[in-house]
Design a protein around this motif. Structure first.
Motif, mmCIF file in Angstrom:
data_model
loop_
_atom_site.group_PDB
_atom_site.id
_atom_site.type_symbol
_atom_site.label_atom_id
_atom_site.label_comp_id
_atom_site.label_asym_id
_atom_site.label_seq_id
_atom_site.Cartn_x
_atom_site.Cartn_y
_atom_site.Cartn_z
ATOM 1 N N ILE A 26 18.487 -18.752 13.408
ATOM 2 C CA ILE A 26 18.300 -19.244 12.041
ATOM 3 C C ILE A 26 16.890 -19.780 11.809
ATOM 4 O O ILE A 26 16.630 -20.395 10.780
ATOM 5 N N GLN A 27 15.982 -19.521 12.747
ATOM 6 C CA GLN A 27 14.594 -19.952 12.572
ATOM 7 C C GLN A 27 13.987 -19.276 11.344
ATOM 8 O O GLN A 27 14.384 -18.179 10.949
ATOM 9 N N ALA A 28 13.004 -19.921 10.778
ATOM 10 C CA ALA A 28 12.353 -19.426 9.554
ATOM 11 C C ALA A 28 11.821 -17.996 9.710
ATOM 12 O O ALA A 28 11.879 -17.213 8.764
ATOM 13 N N GLU A 29 11.325 -17.664 10.878
ATOM 14 C CA GLU A 29 10.756 -16.323 11.083
ATOM 15 C C GLU A 29 11.798 -15.215 10.919
ATOM 16 O O GLU A 29 11.447 -14.054 10.722
ATOM 17 N N PHE A 30 13.086 -15.561 10.987
ATOM 18 C CA PHE A 30 14.138 -14.564 10.864
ATOM 19 C C PHE A 30 14.810 -14.575 9.500
ATOM 20 O O PHE A 30 15.832 -13.914 9.297
ATOM 21 N N GLN A 31 14.252 -15.295 8.550
ATOM 22 C CA GLN A 31 14.791 -15.307 7.188
ATOM 23 C C GLN A 31 14.345 -14.039 6.472
ATOM 24 O O GLN A 31 13.215 -13.586 6.645
ATOM 25 N N SER A 32 15.215 -13.473 5.684
ATOM 26 C CA SER A 32 14.887 -12.238 4.983
ATOM 27 C C SER A 32 15.631 -12.171 3.660
ATOM 28 O O SER A 32 16.564 -12.916 3.411
ATOM 29 N N THR A 33 15.188 -11.239 2.842
ATOM 30 C CA THR A 33 15.889 -10.890 1.624
ATOM 31 C C THR A 33 16.104 -9.384 1.678
ATOM 32 O O THR A 33 15.131 -8.650 1.863
ATOM 33 N N PRO A 34 17.326 -8.913 1.595
ATOM 34 C CA PRO A 34 18.546 -9.692 1.409
ATOM 35 C C PRO A 34 18.958 -10.410 2.681
ATOM 36 O O PRO A 34 18.480 -10.102 3.774
ATOM 37 N N SER A 35 19.863 -11.343 2.503
ATOM 38 C CA SER A 35 20.427 -12.087 3.622
ATOM 39 C C SER A 35 21.923 -12.232 3.404
ATOM 40 O O SER A 35 22.469 -11.735 2.418
ATOM 41 N N ASN A 36 22.555 -12.925 4.308
ATOM 42 C CA ASN A 36 23.997 -13.125 4.161
ATOM 43 C C ASN A 36 24.266 -14.161 3.068
ATOM 44 O O ASN A 36 23.379 -14.899 2.671
ATOM 45 N N VAL A 37 25.504 -14.193 2.614
ATOM 46 C CA VAL A 37 25.909 -15.183 1.618
ATOM 47 C C VAL A 37 26.810 -16.260 2.217
ATOM 48 O O VAL A 37 27.023 -17.301 1.601
ATOM 49 N N LYS A 38 27.319 -15.992 3.437
ATOM 50 C CA LYS A 38 28.212 -16.951 4.076
ATOM 51 C C LYS A 38 28.385 -16.559 5.541
ATOM 52 O O LYS A 38 28.370 -15.378 5.876
ATOM 53 N N ILE A 39 28.555 -17.578 6.388
ATOM 54 C CA ILE A 39 28.837 -17.350 7.808
ATOM 55 C C ILE A 39 29.994 -18.262 8.218
ATOM 56 O O ILE A 39 30.030 -19.432 7.847
ATOM 57 N N GLU A 40 30.915 -17.705 8.990
ATOM 58 C CA GLU A 40 32.014 -18.474 9.571
ATOM 59 C C GLU A 40 32.059 -18.184 11.069
ATOM 60 O O GLU A 40 31.804 -17.060 11.493
ATOM 61 N N MET A 41 32.387 -19.216 11.853
ATOM 62 C CA MET A 41 32.470 -19.046 13.291
ATOM 63 C C MET A 41 33.737 -19.749 13.789
ATOM 64 O O MET A 41 34.052 -20.846 13.343
ATOM 65 N N ALA A 42 34.421 -19.081 14.718
ATOM 66 C CA ALA A 42 35.619 -19.662 15.321
ATOM 67 C C ALA A 42 35.602 -19.378 16.816
ATOM 68 O O ALA A 42 34.971 -18.408 17.268
ATOM 69 N N PHE A 43 36.282 -20.231 17.577
ATOM 70 C CA PHE A 43 36.289 -20.130 19.037
ATOM 71 C C PHE A 43 37.719 -20.074 19.553
ATOM 72 O O PHE A 43 38.617 -20.709 19.001
ATOM 73 N N TYR A 44 37.892 -19.351 20.650
ATOM 74 C CA TYR A 44 39.155 -19.315 21.356
ATOM 75 C C TYR A 44 38.835 -19.415 22.845
ATOM 76 O O TYR A 44 38.157 -18.541 23.394
ATOM 77 N N LYS A 45 39.290 -20.489 23.466
ATOM 78 C CA LYS A 45 39.029 -20.695 24.890
ATOM 79 C C LYS A 45 40.280 -20.399 25.696
ATOM 80 O O LYS A 45 41.369 -20.866 25.365
ATOM 81 N N GLU A 46 40.091 -19.606 26.740
ATOM 82 C CA GLU A 46 41.187 -19.286 27.648
ATOM 83 C C GLU A 46 40.638 -19.262 29.067
ATOM 84 O O GLU A 46 39.787 -18.422 29.393
ATOM 85 N N ASN A 47 41.109 -20.197 29.872
ATOM 86 C CA ASN A 47 40.647 -20.330 31.248
ATOM 87 C C ASN A 47 39.127 -20.508 31.279
ATOM 88 O O ASN A 47 38.609 -21.420 30.673
ATOM 89 N N GLU A 48 38.430 -19.610 31.916
ATOM 90 C CA GLU A 48 36.972 -19.725 32.077
ATOM 91 C C GLU A 48 36.196 -18.928 31.027
ATOM 92 O O GLU A 48 34.981 -18.804 31.129
ATOM 93 N N THR A 49 36.901 -18.388 30.041
ATOM 94 C CA THR A 49 36.283 -17.509 29.045
ATOM 95 C C THR A 49 36.435 -18.089 27.641
ATOM 96 O O THR A 49 37.465 -18.665 27.310
ATOM 97 N N THR A 50 35.400 -17.916 26.840
ATOM 98 C CA THR A 50 35.469 -18.278 25.426
ATOM 99 C C THR A 50 35.181 -17.036 24.590
ATOM 100 O O THR A 50 34.217 -16.306 24.864
#
Length: 99
Positions: A26-50
């Motif tokens: 998300i650094q400024a050097e990677f900003q562009s037009t067009p860009s995304n309008v929304k970001i969602e992130m979710a995690f699922y942890k199982e044993n030693e893996t995410t």
């Protein structure tokens, strides 16, 4: 509108390094037009893996294609996401049309 779903697999012990990759993205050097309008992130942890589900929304498929072309033209981006033997596995990448 479209939603691009990226599913990443990482060792839970490497999760801090993976989160650093997202922060670097998300650094400024990677900003562009067009860009995304929304970001969602979710995690699922199982044993030693995410599993990380990253959903990025764009106004159109063309916006996504232009954004991807921009990313791939940036050496810094390539250094973040396309190293050999990196800590993560991209399990899947799917494009969904949202109504």
């Amino acid at each position: 509108m479209i939603r691009v779903d990226f599913l990443y697999k990482v060792k839970t012990s490497d999760l801090p390094q993976m989160m650093k990759k997202f922060e670097e993205s998300i650094q400024a050097e990677f900003q562009s037009t067009p860009s995304n309008v929304k970001i969602e992130m979710a995690f699922y942890k199982e044993n030693e893996t995410t599993l990380i589900s990253l959903n990025i929304y764009y106004n159109s498929e063309k916006d996504y294609e232009l954004r991807t072309k921009f990313e791939r033209s940036q050496q810094g981006w390539l250094n973040i996401w396309f190293k050999e033997n990196d800590i993560f596995e991209l399990v899947s990448q799917n494009v969904f049309f949202v109504q």
